[in-house]
Write a protein that holds these residues in place. Structure first.
Motif, mmCIF file in Angstrom:
data_model
loop_
_atom_site.group_PDB
_atom_site.id
_atom_site.type_symbol
_atom_site.label_atom_id
_atom_site.label_comp_id
_atom_site.label_asym_id
_atom_site.label_seq_id
_atom_site.Cartn_x
_atom_site.Cartn_y
_atom_site.Cartn_z
ATOM 1 N N GLU A 14 0.817 -1.220 0.000
ATOM 2 C CA GLU A 14 0.000 0.000 0.000
ATOM 3 C C GLU A 14 0.846 1.263 0.000
ATOM 4 N N TYR A 15 2.147 1.137 0.296
ATOM 5 C CA TYR A 15 2.989 2.333 0.336
ATOM 6 C C TYR A 15 3.849 2.477 -0.906
ATOM 7 N N GLN A 16 3.589 1.628 -1.925
ATOM 8 C CA GLN A 16 4.597 1.572 -2.980
ATOM 9 C C GLN A 16 4.568 2.730 -3.962
ATOM 10 N N GLN A 19 1.592 8.227 -5.180
ATOM 11 C CA GLN A 19 0.198 8.626 -5.001
ATOM 12 C C GLN A 19 -0.405 7.931 -3.787
ATOM 13 N N SER A 20 -0.088 6.657 -3.598
ATOM 14 C CA SER A 20 -0.628 5.951 -2.437
ATOM 15 C C SER A 20 -0.135 6.569 -1.146
ATOM 16 N N ARG A 21 1.133 6.915 -1.123
ATOM 17 C CA ARG A 21 1.657 7.525 0.105
ATOM 18 C C ARG A 21 0.937 8.842 0.386
ATOM 19 N N MET A 22 0.648 9.571 -0.687
ATOM 20 C CA MET A 22 -0.074 10.838 -0.474
ATOM 21 C C MET A 22 -1.507 10.571 -0.005
ATOM 22 N N ASN A 23 -2.129 9.574 -0.598
ATOM 23 C CA ASN A 23 -3.497 9.261 -0.167
ATOM 24 C C ASN A 23 -3.529 8.902 1.314
ATOM 25 N N ILE A 24 -2.544 8.116 1.729
ATOM 26 C CA ILE A 24 -2.561 7.685 3.126
ATOM 27 C C ILE A 24 -2.316 8.880 4.044
ATOM 28 N N LEU A 25 -1.360 9.722 3.675
ATOM 29 C CA LEU A 25 -1.141 10.920 4.493
ATOM 30 C C LEU A 25 -2.404 11.779 4.515
ATOM 31 N N PHE A 176 -6.067 -0.702 3.356
ATOM 32 C CA PHE A 176 -5.335 -0.151 4.488
ATOM 33 C C PHE A 176 -6.051 1.079 5.053
ATOM 34 N N ILE A 177 -6.531 1.923 4.150
ATOM 35 C CA ILE A 177 -7.178 3.163 4.595
ATOM 36 C C ILE A 177 -8.486 2.868 5.328
ATOM 37 N N ILE A 178 -9.258 1.931 4.794
ATOM 38 C CA ILE A 178 -10.499 1.621 5.512
ATOM 39 C C ILE A 178 -10.169 1.010 6.871
ATOM 40 N N GLY A 179 -9.037 0.299 6.930
ATOM 41 C CA GLY A 179 -8.599 -0.230 8.224
ATOM 42 C C GLY A 179 -8.338 0.885 9.222
ATOM 43 N N LEU A 180 -7.638 1.927 8.763
ATOM 44 C CA LEU A 180 -7.383 3.075 9.643
ATOM 45 C C LEU A 180 -8.696 3.654 10.151
#
Ligand code: HEM
Ligand SMILES: [Cu+2]
Lengths: 203, 659
Positions: A14-16, A19-25, A176-180
């Motif tokens: 999920e961090y690869q 864009q994903s890293r930005m989404n998670i942040l 991962f995001i829904i998990g958060l």
């Protein structure tokens, strides 16, 4: 914009991508906003919780046994959600899906009980319109309940995408995001349980 | 429901009838014009579905200018009404509605979108990025703002405007005292726009934290980027409070809860607290980016780097923190007691310290600078003394004990206009003149700009200076008239005349846009002001992908130093050109904006079922979005090469011609 494609493979799926890293942040920051939102609702409740206006008080209505069960359901679901993400990290789609579905079932159980609880209160004559205490009580809990409902619907969408596409950097990020989000709702519930129910029982 | 159908359209007032006719004619005109010019497709493809931050920024700015016009008309109507004693131009009710819509529109639909528009245009360029972090979300932010603004604006022709002040204090704003639907508009429209703002805040925090170009550490960021970052953080921290407050207001008004009511144990002052817990930070949400704009403009036109960069940053952060700790100063008269009032007096006065630091930094930046008095710089120069008047009167108001005298008078109204107009309006004008060429590829006319400037600044002072004295003499705010015996007549008349000059300034501004659109010279370089920051390192108007190669930065004012040292960063080698990834356009944000607007409208009229059905549409859109795996497209090398050659060639020619 995802300038760099999926490359840095030492990172979890999920961090690869950038864009994903930005989404998670971005999602973490969104959770920050959610914290402020719930903090405000707690503040409102804290101001109004003894303003019964002649209506029922905490002791008159709270069904602590049911609430205990709700709490167990939601706490367990947070645990199973953690297991689901663990399975995802191991690369097991099947494990992920299984635990995710269990999580949602627990969440649905929580919701079912909460709705019953609310209906019970309303039958007892304790409605949102009765007093400032009950207004703030229902809106605080209702907001949380709505979040859970929304979370369940959202997770179902993610599950469908997992089934369609398998584990990719994008679906992993969504999971991962829904998990958060799910863990966050659990934390909010702990506060509700402590400050609304437990405190209400002893005051 | 209790909606009376014969009151659906507001009738009977010639002013409103006139506006209704004007609105219908304008809409017909737009539709006819688009059809005649065959521009519908163009509108859809280039604007309504765009996710390009520059275009979104431009749409924000256009909307903000329109809202400025609407809010300004409200202001003029009020000034006309109070120009003579016992004037019978507006009724008391109409005056109430107008100061309410004026306040809301100016702050939420003019100041904020204007600044967010400039941020959208400038920030990605300034940090050397190709877009914001979430381009499609950015479009959604805009359409939510737009939808909220439109919903709020129809209130005066359909259903009636809110009339409880821009602060909408309870119990007045509650159902008991405002039974009409006007205040529903307030609750619902601001909610929709507020969600858009919150999303913008998140977007810009991530953009600035994650997308700065190589070498641009936080402490090498231009000041406007810094203020935008801090502002976005304040948005994330403060807007959810407003979301809740408006939500509870909606519950009280629509579903009979008792949060702020007088009966059932509600607490009216709880609303005031929640409102200002958001409202005071909101003041800084509009002030900080404005400070950022002035910092850029002053540095560029003094041809020096900003004095005291670090202390600027510390001040901004300090102001942001303090802004959360002062909200009670809006209602010292609540009766919280001497201790509470003293604490909030002190925190409020403390804000003057970092603000003062910034003032001196600007002055020291200008000191020994080779100042060029362009229109943009004039706004910055006028800002300094005017804002100081606003600030000093603010410190007067900050003293709890003294505030009992000033409270609710026109002294306060004069104070916040002296803060908001120099602090925000001068800033957005400065920013507009400054960044206009970046957006459109030509300058606004400087001569007309100076007319605009002088008329506006003189008009502003003539309008609002008398209000300080009126307030000290005891003229209360939000009062639609006054008696001859009060002795206020002369000052009110001067103030009204001032507002005419002010309006003339605004008219010149509009004319300037028109004139420049038609006649301004299109042959300008990417850097017409000899500026210092990265947004000027690319073409004007900016190509869709911003930078063919992302610039690498090694100090503050990077672009300035690149120019001085003829850095290779400024030229582009064939080998450096690569394919550029771009996000696709999307109609979804626009559609969501419309659905939000419809759902909101139905909710305003308390048609709950219909509103719920419309809201399902929102969820449908979210689901569509979730399943959208469209990954954008690539601009090919050849196309990049062509675009780059075109503007670089022209740049060279213009430079040779000028040189
Ligand atoms: C451009 C010319 C402007 C004029 C002629 C003007 C005039 C006025 C007047 C006459 C009032 C009401 C005074 C009273 O009776 O209480 C008022 C209130 C207000 N104005 Fe302005 N104003 C202008 C610009 C602005 C701007 C740029 C802003 C904000 C960015 C602003 C924000 C407000 C607010 C928040 C109120 C208070 C509304 C309320 O009482 O609820 N105004 N203005
Ligand atoms: Cu304040």
């Amino acid at each position: 914009m995802s300038a760099k494609a999926y490359g840095t493979s030492s990172l979890p799926l999920e961090y690869q991508s950038e864009q994903s890293r930005m989404n998670i942040l971005g999602f973490w920051i969104f959770l920050g906003a959610e914290i402020v939102l719930f903090a405000t609702l707690f503040g409102v409740y804290g101001v109004l919780y003894e303003r019964y206006a002649g209506g029922p008080t905490h002791q008159d209505i709270i069904m602590i046994r049911e609430v205990m069960i709700q709490t167990m359901l939601l706490l367990t679901s947070s645990f199973t959600c953690g297991v689901a993400i663990h399975e995802m990290r191991r690369g097991s789609l099947k494990g992920l899906l299984t635990w995710l579905v269990i999580t949602l079932l627990l969440g649905a159980g929580f919701l079912y009980m909460e709705i019953n609880e609310f209906m019970h209160y309303v039958h007892e004559g304790a409605t949102m319109q009765t007093s400032a205490f009950l207004s703030s009580f229902f809106v605080l809990l209702g907001t949380h309940g709505l979040h859970v409902t929304f979370g369940i619907l959202w997770a179902i969408m993610v599950i469908i995408q997992l089934l369609q596409r398998g584990l990719t950097p994008v679906t992993a990020r969504k999971t991962f995001i829904i998990g958060l989000y799910w863990h966050f709702l659990d934390v909010v519930w702990i506060f509700i349980f402590t400050f609304v129910y437990l405190k209400g029982m002893v005051s | 429901m209790g909606i009376k159908w014969d009151e659906f359209f507001i009738t009977g007032d010639p002013l409103i009838l006139g506006s209704q006719i004007a609105i219908v004619l304008t809409m017909l005109g737009i539709v006819a014009g688009l059809t005649y010019l065959k521009r519908w497709k163009w509108l859809w493809r280039e604007w309504l579905t765009t996710v390009d931050h520059k275009r979104i920024g431009i749409m924000y700015i256009i909307s903000a200018v329109l809202m400025f016009f609407r809010g300004g008309m409200d202001g003029l109507l009020m000034k006309a009404q109070t120009s003579r004693p016992e004037m019978e131009f507006l009724t008391a009710q109409h005056y109430n509605e107008i100061f309410t819509t004026h306040g809301v529109i100016m702050i939420l639909f003019m100041a904020m979108p204007f600044l967010i528009g400039l941020m959208n245009v400038v920030i990605p360029l300034q940090i050397g990025a190709r877009d914001v972090a979430f381009p499609q979300l950015n479009a959604l932010s805009f359409w939510l703002f737009f939808s909220g603004a439109m919903l709020f604006n129809v209130s005066f022709v359909i259903g009636g405007s809110p009339d409880a002040g821009w602060t909408s204090y309870f119990p007045l704003a509650g159902k008991e005292f405002s039974p009409g639907i006007g205040n529903n508009y307030y609750a619902v429209a601001l909610q929709i726009a507020g969600i858009g703002t919150l999303l913008s805040g998140i977007n810009f925090v991530v953009t600035i934290l994650k997308m700065r170009t190589k070498g641009m550490t936080l402490m090498r960021m231009p000041m406007f980027s810094w203020t935008t970052l801090v502002t976005s953080i304040i948005i994330v921290a403060a807007f959810p409070i407003f979301t809740v407050a408006l939500g509870l207001m909606t519950f009280d008004r629509l579903y009979g809860t008792h949060f702020f009511t007088l009966s059932g144990g509600g607490l009216d002052m709880l609303w005031a607290n929640l409102f200002w817990l958001w409202g005071h930070p909101e003041v800084y949400i509009v002030a900080l980016p404005a400070f950022g704009i002035f910092s850029e403009v002053i540095a560029t036109f003094s041809r020096k780097s900003l004095f005291g960069y670090k202390s600027m940053v510390v001040s901004i952060v300090g102001i942001a923190l303090l802004s959360m700790l002062v909200w009670v100063h809006h209602f010292y008269t609540m009766g919280a007691g001497a201790a509470v009032n003293s604490v909030f007096s002190i925190t409020t006065m403390l804000i003057a310290v970092p603000t003062g630091v910034k003032m001196f930094n600007w002055l020291f930046t200008m000191r020994h600078g080779r100042i060029r008095t362009t229109t943009a710089m004039l706004w910055a120069l006028a800002f300094v003394p005017c804002f100081v008047i606003g600030g000093v009167t603010g410190v007067m108001l900050a003293m709890g004990a003294a505030d009992y005298q000033y409270h609710n008078t026109l002294f306060l109204v004069a104070h916040f206009h002296y803060v908001l107009i120099p602090g925000v309006v001068f800033a957005v004008f400065a920013g507009l003149y400054y960044w206009w060429p970046k957006m459109f590829g030509f300058l606004l006319n400087e001569r007309l700009g100076k007319w605009h400037f002088w008329l506006f600044v003189i008009g502003f002072n003539v309008t609002f200076m008398p209000m300080f004295f009126l307030g000290l003499k005891g003229a209360v705010r939000r009062s639609y008239t006054f008696s001859v015996e009060s002795g206020f007549s002369n000052l009110f008349l001067v103030s009204a005349l001032g507002s005419v000059i002010l309006a003339a300034g605004f008219a010149v501004f509009c004319y300037n846009i028109y004139w420049s659109l038609r006649h301004a010279d299109r042959n300008i370089t990417g850097d017409p002001w000899h500026a210092r920051t990265l947004e000027w390192a690319t073409a004007s108007p900016v190509q869709p992908y911003n930078f063919a190669k992302l610039p690498v930065v090694d100090k503050l004012d990077a672009f300035w130093h690149m120019k001085k040292s003829d850095s290779p960063e400024l030229t582009l080698q064939q080998t450096e050109i690569e394919e550029i990834h771009m996000p696709n356009n999307s109609g979804l944000p626009f559609v969501m904006g419309i659905i939000f607007g419809i759902a909101g409208f139905l909710l305003v009229f308390e048609w709950h079922l219909a509103a719920a059905v419309a809201a399902i549409g929102i969820f449908a859109c979210l689901i569509v979005r979730s399943f959208d795996y469209n990954d954008g497209y690539h601009i090919h090398k050849a196309e990049v090469e062509q675009t780059e050659q075109a503007w670089r060639l022209r740049e060279g020619e213009v430079n040779r011609y000028v040189g």
